[in-house]
Design a protein around this motif. Structure first.
Motif, PDB file in Angstrom:
ATOM      1  N   ARG A  13      67.804 -18.185  36.589  1.00  0.00           N
ATOM      2  CA  ARG A  13      68.116 -18.210  35.149  1.00  0.00           C
ATOM      3  C   ARG A  13      69.562 -17.763  34.915  1.00  0.00           C
ATOM      4  NH1 ARG A  13      63.854 -16.419  30.781  1.00  0.00           N
ATOM      5  NH2 ARG A  13      64.991 -18.076  29.744  1.00  0.00           N
ATOM      6  N   LEU A  14      69.967 -16.722  35.638  1.00  0.00           N
ATOM      7  CA  LEU A  14      71.336 -16.216  35.467  1.00  0.00           C
ATOM      8  C   LEU A  14      72.343 -17.256  35.955  1.00  0.00           C
ATOM      9  CD1 LEU A  14      70.917 -12.470  36.536  1.00  0.00           C
ATOM     10  CD2 LEU A  14      70.838 -13.450  34.262  1.00  0.00           C
ATOM     11  N   SER A  60      71.964 -20.430  36.091  1.00  0.00           N
ATOM     12  CA  SER A  60      71.961 -21.647  35.260  1.00  0.00           C
ATOM     13  C   SER A  60      72.896 -21.529  34.060  1.00  0.00           C
ATOM     14  CB  SER A  60      70.540 -21.969  34.795  1.00  0.00           C
ATOM     15  OG  SER A  60      70.138 -21.064  33.793  1.00  0.00           O
ATOM     16  N   VAL A  61      73.217 -20.302  33.659  1.00  0.00           N
ATOM     17  CA  VAL A  61      74.147 -20.143  32.524  1.00  0.00           C
ATOM     18  C   VAL A  61      75.511 -19.646  33.008  1.00  0.00           C
ATOM     19  CG1 VAL A  61      72.412 -19.831  30.735  1.00  0.00           C
ATOM     20  CG2 VAL A  61      73.212 -17.831  31.985  1.00  0.00           C
ATOM     21  N   LEU A 108      72.737 -29.740  29.704  1.00  0.00           N
ATOM     22  CA  LEU A 108      71.777 -29.005  28.866  1.00  0.00           C
ATOM     23  C   LEU A 108      70.733 -28.263  29.707  1.00  0.00           C
ATOM     24  CD1 LEU A 108      71.181 -31.816  26.215  1.00  0.00           C
ATOM     25  CD2 LEU A 108      72.797 -29.939  26.064  1.00  0.00           C
ATOM     26  N   PRO A 109      71.164 -27.336  30.560  1.00  0.00           N
ATOM     27  CA  PRO A 109      70.170 -26.631  31.380  1.00  0.00           C
ATOM     28  C   PRO A 109      69.317 -25.674  30.537  1.00  0.00           C
ATOM     29  CG  PRO A 109      72.354 -25.680  31.679  1.00  0.00           C
ATOM     30  CD  PRO A 109      72.525 -26.862  30.784  1.00  0.00           C
ATOM     31  N   ARG A 110      68.009 -25.738  30.733  1.00  0.00           N
ATOM     32  CA  ARG A 110      67.081 -24.781  30.102  1.00  0.00           C
ATOM     33  C   ARG A 110      66.266 -24.167  31.221  1.00  0.00           C
ATOM     34  NH1 ARG A 110      67.416 -30.129  28.909  1.00  0.00           N
ATOM     35  NH2 ARG A 110      65.382 -30.646  28.055  1.00  0.00           N
ATOM     36  N   SER A 111      66.069 -22.874  31.154  1.00  0.00           N
ATOM     37  CA  SER A 111      65.314 -22.220  32.227  1.00  0.00           C
ATOM     38  C   SER A 111      64.018 -21.641  31.681  1.00  0.00           C
ATOM     39  CB  SER A 111      66.161 -21.118  32.860  1.00  0.00           C
ATOM     40  OG  SER A 111      66.646 -20.253  31.880  1.00  0.00           O
ATOM     41  N   THR A 149      76.303 -17.056  34.946  1.00  0.00           N
ATOM     42  CA  THR A 149      76.507 -15.621  35.167  1.00  0.00           C
ATOM     43  C   THR A 149      76.661 -15.382  36.666  1.00  0.00           C
ATOM     44  OG1 THR A 149      75.089 -15.138  33.276  1.00  0.00           O
ATOM     45  CG2 THR A 149      75.489 -13.317  34.803  1.00  0.00           C
ATOM     46  N   GLN A 186      64.578 -15.060  38.178  1.00  0.00           N
ATOM     47  CA  GLN A 186      65.556 -14.464  37.253  1.00  0.00           C
ATOM     48  C   GLN A 186      66.973 -14.787  37.730  1.00  0.00           C
ATOM     49  OE1 GLN A 186      64.969 -13.206  34.429  1.00  0.00           O
ATOM     50  NE2 GLN A 186      62.799 -12.702  34.491  1.00  0.00           N
ATOM     51  N   SER A 192      77.260 -27.452  31.948  1.00  0.00           N
ATOM     52  CA  SER A 192      76.596 -27.138  30.670  1.00  0.00           C
ATOM     53  C   SER A 192      76.305 -28.412  29.874  1.00  0.00           C
ATOM     54  CB  SER A 192      77.437 -26.166  29.848  1.00  0.00           C
ATOM     55  OG  SER A 192      78.599 -26.793  29.393  1.00  0.00           O
TER      56      SER A 192
END
Lengths: 268, 265
Positions: free
Chosen positions: B89-90, B92-93, B155-158, B95, B86, B152
């Motif tokens: 994931r945070l 990667s965007v 194109l990061p996808r988690s 946060t 988790q 960005s």
């Protein structure tokens, strides 16, 4: 009825599906609409009915009541971000998703959001929760962009889902659509789905096809309706023949009947 | 080509995609061959019989071929893995993660609502919870310090899910890639797969890296550029360029896992 075409989701296969779509689309007349309305009216409704392809695929079996989650919000936010990029191409997907969420938060802050709306839910989310919601929306938007960028014809992000209120039958039909490939005389509609296609994917696609046709002001059906499942790497499609549209309408009416039976049983 | 580093690079992200000029053309022809190898191999294992329910292969099925007990599969290990994921994931965007345990737990709660493992966390005694919190924080800090900002435009996808059905649904390959960057809508190979593990790297990690590449190839019909794994336990990162040999090897490992599962009563 046309066969359900099953293909791998590759750039070539998707383009072949688009290019080989029939070029003479069928259309629904006012008589067809009146007939459908009469059939829905014949199914008693205790309150307003909302039907979509998912209820058809689930044969109206009871679902958990709707609540916002990163999964349910990702398509709304991701598609909104893609529409932003269409009007401001300089935006990256990440920036567009972030702008979309900020707009929703502003709507809540300015008092325009109703309780239960997406804006209201986002406004009550913590920073890490917003991070996760952003990650899911970004996944969705990137996935749709990857599919769209492989399409050789002109495409556009669907401006909204298709909605059709069945006259005097207290019924709203909702058809989901993500990408539209428009030609001079016909159009092909693409819907992106999560997971893998189940056994009822065909009826679901035909329902979406029928709702898309009903929602068109002139009743013009898309030449082909393509469902893509990127997680499974699969694409399924149905052609818009009159038999397919009838089948889609029949499944929607049957779902309304099943929904009514389930509600009556639960009330008893 | 395999890249093996015994210490974590300055930033993991820098090592993830390498030089743009050296990327090979996108391989769009290997996937059908791999599918045939797998389907023929499955037929040799199952014969004309069809299992009552599909045989499900995950990356953990491959790890279990070499390990009889795996501490990372204990509830504590699984929760730690989920929470560190988790955090990824945070990150990667973009946060900022100030309190890794609390932030990750909030995100996880929102994602899954309720579940056996969440109940496990809620029922922990305060000392056990503190131990878990310390553990997750330590692993997360290794990740935060090593990962670096994910652009960005990559194109990061988690938590990217994939499912592949083989032999008419008799076998299902399921996978979740922790982080994926790059796009398949490109003439050169540009997709990099990134896995984070809270265990030290070992043979099982290599199998997992290869499995991610195989499933991604079958799903998109395009061979990814690279598959990498990063251990938050040791700060090591392994990276493999994906080629035909690697994919065939993974197909063989998948067939061995299927045979192993099929032979069990």
């Amino acid at each position: 009825m046309s066969a359900l075409i099953h293909r791998r989701l590759t750039r070539n296969e998707l383009n072949a599906l688009i290019d080989s779509a029939p070029t003479t689309p069928v259309s629904l007349s006012d008589d067809h609409r009146r007939s459908l309305s009469a059939r829905f009216r014949a199914v008693p409704a205790s309150d307003h009915r909302r039907l979509d392809a998912w209820t058809v695929e689930r044969a109206a079996r009871a679902q958990r009541s709707f609540r916002w989650s990163p999964t349910t919000a990702r398509r709304v936010l991701g598609s909104g971000a893609l529409r932003r990029i269409a009007s401001s191409p300089a935006l990256s997907i990440g920036e567009a998703v972030s702008d979309e969420i900020t707009d929703q938060l502003l709507r809540a802050a300015s008092g325009y959001a109703r309780g239960g709306s997406l804006s209201y839910w986002l406004a009550n989310a913590s920073v890490p929760e917003l991070g996760l919601i952003t990650a899911e929306a970004l996944n969705w938007a990137t996935q749709v962009t990857e599919i769209a960028e492989g399409i050789e014809n002109d495409w556009r992000i669907a401006p909204s889902d298709a909605y059709y209120d069945v006259a005097t039958a207290r019924t709203t039909l909702r058809g989901r659509r993500d990408l539209v490939v428009a030609f001079d005389e016909h159009r092909v509609v693409i819907r992106v789905r999560a997971g893998s296609p189940g056994k009822s994917a065909g009826p679901g696609l035909r329902s979406d096809l029928t709702i898309e046709t009903l929602a068109h002001p002139g009743g013009l059906a898309p030449a082909r309706f393509i469902g893509v499942w990127p997680e499974a790497g699969v694409a399924l499609s149905v052609d818009a023949t009159m038999a397919d549209l009838r089948s889609g309408a029949r499944d929607l009416v049957r779902t309304a009947v099943a929904q009514q039976r389930i509600r009556a049983l639960m009330a008893a | 080509m395999a890249t093996l580093t015994d210490s974590s690079p300055r930033f993991v992200v820098d090592a993830l995609r390498g030089e743009r000029q050296t990327r090979p053309p996108a391989d769009t022809t290997s996937a059908p061959g791999l599918r045939s190898v797998l389907e023929d191999g499955i037929f040799e294992v199952l014969g004309a019989e069809k299992p009552d329910s599909p045989l499900v292969i995950r990356s953990s099925s491959l790890r279990q071929l070499t390990q009889s007990t795996d501490i990372s599969l204990s509830p504590h290990g699984r929760v730690r893995g989920i929470l560190v994921n988790q955090v990824l994931r945070l990150l990667s965007v973009g946060t900022s993660v100030l309190s890794p345990f609390d932030d990750a737990l909030q995100a996880w709660r929102l994602e899954c609502g309720a579940g056996e493992l969440l109940e496990y966390v809620d029922q922990l005694a305060s000392d056990e919870r503190a131990r878990l919190e310390t553990d997750v924080t330590a692993h997360s800090i290794t990740l935060i310090r090593s990962l670096g900002p994910v652009p960005s435009r990559w194109l990061p996808r988690s938590a990217v899910r994939a499912t592949q059905q083989l032999c008419g649904g008799a076998v299902q390959l399921r996978d979740v890639i922790d982080l994926m960057v790059g796009t398949t809508a490109n003439d050169v190979a540009s997709v990099a797969l990134f896995d984070v593990t809270t265990s030290p790297l070992g043979e099982g990690s290599e199998r997992t890296m290869r499995y991610h590449a195989l499933v991604q190839t079958l799903r998109t019909s395009i061979v990814p550029l690279r598959t990498s794994t990063f251990s938050t336990a040791t700060g090591e990162m392994w990276s493999l360029d994906v080629d035909a040999e690697l994919l065939i090897r993974s197909a063989e490992e998948v067939l061995a896992a299927i045979a192993n599962q099929w032979s069990k009563p």
